[in-house]
Design an enzyme around this catalytic site. Sequence first.
Site: not given
Length: 328
Positions: A15, A76, A107, A130, A132, A134, A176
Amino acid sequence: MPSKINKIGVLTSGGDSPGMNAAVRAVVRTCAYHKLECMGIYQGYQGLIDNNLTPMNARSVKDIINKGGTFLKSARCLEFRTPEGRKSAFENVKKNDIDALVIIGGDGSFTGAMIFQKEFSIPVIGIPGTIDNDIGGTRFTLGYDTALNTITDAIDKIRDTASSHNRLFFVEVMGRDAGHVALNAGVGAGAEEILIPEEDMGLERLLESLKRSEKSGKTSSIVVVAEGDKTGENVFEIASYVEQNLPYYEVRVSVMGHMQRGGAPTCFDRVLASRMGVFAVESLMRGKSNVMVGINDDQITLCPLEKAIKGKSKIDEDLIRVSDILSI
Ligand code: F6P
């Protein structure tokens, strides 16, 4: 592994996130500064498989520090998950005399990089990109700060209309698997409740909390829901459950969607991308590989890719408490 790095390939994968362009710019210009060649690879790993890449110089990356998305494009890439795909990619690495790769992504992209490095002994270094936030081994990922600002700005606007109509709004944000975006944007926008994947709040507790809000005199409320929240199937189901059980609330749903991933990067993300890009190239020059650049206590650091992937960043429990206290 070649003893000296002469040519570096750079790609953006997964992303997209605001700040990726600034990171590519930093990588390309650091190469130029140190008299290394640099190749821009289009569409992430797909560009390596398709030999879709181009030489870049300092001027190739002018006027992009302020742009969202990624001008190298992203993907992706499922083919890269296969040994055949990676073999084709490595053939193009060799054909183009690329000695090392900078992978800007999340990741999934780092997992691909780690496998590729292991199979073909090509030096790789990751830059976390990202929204996120994360990834393990770094306090911040590129694009996270921009996304938070975009979301709080949007929720501020939603609050205007929510309070004008005495409505309860459910606002779905990305994430997500991780609730960092929801939690931080929620606190920043003064949300009454924040639902994240890391904590199953349960619909009954949500109802209780909304009842308390109503009793305490609140006429409108905002509930931020992370995409991956476990409380209900999706934000519409949560909203309709609340509507059925608390009929005095007029409920609306707003899904932030991909607009939260676009837009010009904040100054924070531009500076972070610039620092990480320089550090990535200079780390490769020092012989580092299979690591990711991160930022911790305002120092640019390196950590093994494996730790970055598996480590995941922990949700800030104290911020959950802050949110609970302030939403009284
Ligand atoms: O990984 C970043 C992310 O923005 C997630 O928060 C979100 O769930 C996902 O990407 C959406 O991916 P796509 O753009 O492929 O639908």
